[in-house]
Design an enzyme around this catalytic site. Structure first.
Site, mmCIF file in Angstrom:
data_model
loop_
_atom_site.group_PDB
_atom_site.id
_atom_site.type_symbol
_atom_site.label_atom_id
_atom_site.label_comp_id
_atom_site.label_asym_id
_atom_site.label_seq_id
_atom_site.Cartn_x
_atom_site.Cartn_y
_atom_site.Cartn_z
ATOM 1 C CB CYS B 33 -0.909 -0.024 1.214
ATOM 2 S SG CYS B 33 -2.042 1.368 1.284
ATOM 3 C CG ASP B 35 2.134 5.431 3.296
ATOM 4 O OD1 ASP B 35 3.209 5.997 3.033
ATOM 5 O OD2 ASP B 35 1.061 5.670 2.705
ATOM 6 C CB CYS B 58 4.276 9.282 0.388
ATOM 7 S SG CYS B 58 2.734 9.419 1.276
ATOM 8 C CB CYS B 102 -2.663 4.936 1.536
ATOM 9 S SG CYS B 102 -3.809 3.987 0.535
#
Ligand SMILES: Cc1ncc(COP(=O)(O)O)c(C=O)c1O
Ligand SMILES: Cc1ncc(COP(=O)(O)O)c(C=O)c1O
Lengths: 394, 161, 394, 161
Positions: B33, B35, B58, B102
């Site tokens: 996904c 993370d 991210c 996410c």
């Protein structure tokens, strides 16, 4: 701040000579090629001139070149047009698992409409095996579509051999050459290609203009129905300025191609060699040799692509990544997955696409700037300490 | 794309690290996904004396983690359990829509760390719930009505709730 | 030679302010809106700014505006996209006999794929009757498409009333507003329009860029599948420069619209009055009042359009015609035929579309230059002497 | 679009008009297709002493008529009967492809005028053949293979032959 563009596949600045050629078509030469009077004729001649130059770049007959609004349109047109026009002949399409979204999703759309699809696997370098193509052919196969080179991982497919297989079985063969046309030699005759998609920006033409080459004799239905522009195969008022720009850029690309390749390959190879020297657990993605001259695609373990990219951006270095966070679809690059890269590693993807404006100094800068960024992010990463292979850095 | 506050936390994340002999540890996310966040807490008199995190993800995920750690520190466990996704987004002056799901798992990781602490207090192993969506995918292309899924993250959120 | 452009529907020069706004996106602002770094963000912001300006022009929610490569793409996208996405709901499409080629041929393509089509008739002015729309609706109807104004004959349809009918029955309503958006007031709320096609050039934006408005809640499938540009509904690298130009042109069009109309209508009305005074047997085509402000469409009996047009061209006057010889399809305008104009008369079609650069002097010139051309051609025409109604001219 | 010779003949067509008491009259075309040509001939000793025409049509049709009238004048009837579409196109230094059929009917009209003359000589009415394609249409759009019909005129030519 000095800006380093290592993201040429996303966007390359248009060449000054190309801009100059385009400008008059924005102002005084505003004619519509469909008009019968002299203002229109001027535009029509300009388009036909661009058609010849674009055709020359891929060694094609100019009458087979149809201008479109982008590589995506060319790809959709090729796939949907050929499948629709050949329904009576068959309903089976052969493609691969590493195509660009504009092929992948067009294929999905066709599948929903009942088209049968075979998606060929690739090896760990992202290469398709021509034998697999031959094995997949059935008597219902009406199209084979394999990209020339992959934009994300740089791998160049054995298109000539696949073309021979297609030709032998009399099946139309399409290749998505958006990443290669104008970049490396492309020859529709030598490669036995029947349909070929291309776009202008990868060879320093404007964004939002492309072309589809369709060999004489190939049955294809229009994607854009309407007037009889582009020989009845692509209706709509033409982006004359853009098409003129594509023609000029094609002319220059043909002339300068070898020089551009000779400039890019050493830079590319320096990065491929020096990044793993400067940073532990950096892996090259894609084929080490059969590779686009400006493509450097690597994975950096234990960190995620977007965060590296943002820190690089702050230093003026523009790159891309195939990580899930970056893709708007929030999925890891299907290309890397198809090549067997595991999802967590693929999250650390960094994609650098070099261009004519890049220098050795740019490479120096990237090799200098990236390691501390990676260190900082790894220190923050819960995956890093978990890995037994690596001792924590200071 | 990101607000100034997000970028500030991303550039200079607070409370990065681990706590040795932490009172509670919570982890969410999975690498597919994009993370993964791990929170460590130190509790004293029902108050979060220290909060640290490690995050793989991210820019948003890092900023969210940093912000959550700051918001939680000094709060009582009850107060900390009430920190919501929305509170974090507000404190960050907004997040891009597609990052809502996410990357906004910081408060979940914190809550798990607290639950882990509480479970240990009661002398039993904390039973970790499922790890968020296995694949955080964007099905825009598979839906004919774009209004059903105009943004990936919306779908993401819906499919995981 | 002084050039008089009376063919604005085919091509209008781009406004200088628009050109100025576009230029940076050809050179220094070369970013790709899909890139996550700052160079890309700049392009994304530019597109979103253009989206707001374009939406304002038609009083729409910006999130419903999808940029395309031309009016033709917008029309194909609307029709094919809605029919495909609603197959489960029904298979019937209502349209008219006077649509632009890009609707007409897209409808034909759909028909070949099994879509049932009702083509509504028009009266002698080219007007559709909203009652006919209502009568045509079945429980399988999933789309109604009626153009806002006809590009060839200038007639403006009662779109608001048709929109009400569609809304009452809960059927998505599309209008091709390529000839009207930016030219006369267009308001998707007031007109109850769910999908609307537009293009930039008719309001002095660049050629080769357009938009489709899709109301929230309307089910539509992409025409170009691929990346998640334009909210996943129109893939492909954007023509950033063109989109920026469309936005700027929209902004100016909204501001100047009334002034432009006030300038055009007197010129149009002078031509409509003076041409029949100067030349015998000139007939107005289209509605005398519900008419595009810059549209003058007439037939000149016993002569053919292309020959008039060529002589006008030699005098620097650029016009168009709906004659068979001019259309690349070698067919007389289907619009005029649908309005009951006989084929021979339609061959004498002259279509003048005026724009902001035209003056009273231009009208004087045309009214002076055209009669001797017509006389010369009539003297050569075997149809002229055959007509009993007319005595041969000197 | 047009060659210089075509434009020259279009601007200054030779031999426009009718011949009173013509020895033969020939007409081709129909207005739906776009072009109508009527040729008038005066014959003396089997030679075309005078040729005149009237034409309704596009630039090509007018230039073709003018060129044919010039080519025919002074020729014997046999020679004139051998003037072909191709000869006219060559003499005009080419015509756009889509004009090949519908607008290149000048020699047909001339031949009909000659046949009319010959029929009258034999004291019988000349039986006029069918008048070219009723609708000169371009079916590019209705054909899935563009190579079968890349240009309208090609189709036009084929369907009418
Ligand atoms: C009413 C109408 N619809 C559609 C179009 C097609 O637009 P484009 O030429 O931009 O594809 C036109 C073009 O003039 C038009 O007038
Ligand atoms: C291999 C490949 N195919 C297709 C495309 C789509 O081209 P465009 O963005 O012009 O639509 C791209 C774009 O980068 C590409 O790299």
């Amino acid at each position: 701040m000095r800006i380093i563009n290592f993201d040429h596949m996303a966007a390359s600045p248009v060449l000054p000579e190309v801009v100059e050629e385009m400008l008059p078509y924005l102002t005084e030469r505003y004619g519509n090629p469909s008009s019968i009077h002299s203002v229109g004729e001027q535009a029509e001649e300009a388009i036909n001139d661009a058609r010849e130059k674009t055709a020359a770049l891929i060694n094609a007959n100019p009458s087979g070149v149809i201008f479109t609004s982008c590589g995506t349109e060319s790809n959709n047109f090729a796939l949907k047009g050929v499948m629709l026009a050949n329904r009576a002949q068959g309903n089976h399409l052969i493609t691969t698992g590493v195509e660009h979204f504009s092929i992948m999703h067009a294929v999905k759309a066709l599948e929903k409409q009942g088209v049968e699809v075979t998606r060929l696997p690739v090896d760990k370098y992202g290469m398709v095996d021509p034998d697999d193509v031959e094995t997949a052919i059935t008597d219902r196969t009406v199209l084979i579509s394999v990209m020339h080179a992959n934009n994300e991982v740089g791998t160049i497919q054995p298109i000539g051999e696949i073309g021979k297989v297609a030709r032998k079985h009399g099946i139309p063969f399409h290749t998505d050459a958006v990443a290669t046309a104008g970049v490396i030699p492309v020859d529709v005759e030598a490669m036995s290609v029947d349909l070929l998609s291309m776009a202008a920006n990868p060879f320093y033409g404007p964004k939002g203009v492309g072309a589809l080459y369709v060999r004489k004799g190939v049955r294809i239905a229009p994607l854009l129905d309407g007037g009889i522009q582009e020989n009845g195969l692509r209706a709509g008022t033409e982006n004359v300025m853009g098409i003129v720009g594509m023609g000029k850029a094609a002319e220059i690309a043909l002339r300068e191609m070898q020089a551009r390749i000779d400039h890019l390959m050493p830079l590319r190879d320096r990065l491929i060699r020096e990044l793993p020297e400067a940073i532990e657990e950096v892996g090259l993605v894609g084929h080490p040799i059969r590779r686009l001259p400006g493509n450097v695609s690597v994975t950096v373990k234990y960190v995620e692509g977007e965060s590296m990219l943002l820190f690089m951006d702050m230093e003026g270095i523009k790159i891309a990544s195939g990580s899930a966070c970056i893709s708007r679809s929030l999925k890891v690059s299907h290309v890397m997955l198809a090549m067997g890269v595991d999802a967590a590693t693929a999250q650390g993807s960094l994609l650098m696409t070099l261009g004519r404006d890049n220098t050795d100094e740019d490479v120096d800068d990237v090799v200098r700037v990236l390691p501390p960024i990676v260190r900082k992010l790894r220190d923050m990463s819960p995956l890093y300490k978990k890995s037994s292979k690596v001792k924590a850095s200071a | 794309m990101y607000s100034e506050i997000v970028m500030e936390h991303f550039k200079n994340p607070r409370n990065v690290g681990e706590i040795e002999n932490a009172d509670g540890i919570g982890e969410v996310g999975n690498p597919a996904c994009g993370d993964i966040m791990t929170f460590y807490i130190k509790v004293k008199n029902n108050v979060l004396e220290d909060v640290k995190f490690k995050t793989f993800g991210c820019g948003a995920a890092i900023a969210v983690s940093s912000m959550v750690s700051e918001m939680a520190k000094g709060k009582t466990l009850d107060e900390a359990m009430r920190i919501s996704h929305r509170d974090v987004i507000t404190a960050l002056d907004g997040l891009p829509k597609k990052k809502h799901h996410c990357s906004n798992l910081g408060s979940d990781a914190l809550h798990r760390a607290i639950e882990d602490y509480q479970a240990k207090l009661q002398g039993k192993m904390y039973e970790k719930p499922g790890d968020g969506p296995e694949v955080c995918e964007c099905p825009v292309r598979d839906i004919e009505d774009p209004e059903e899924a105009p943004y990936c993250a919306t779908v993401c959120e819906r499919s995981s709730k």
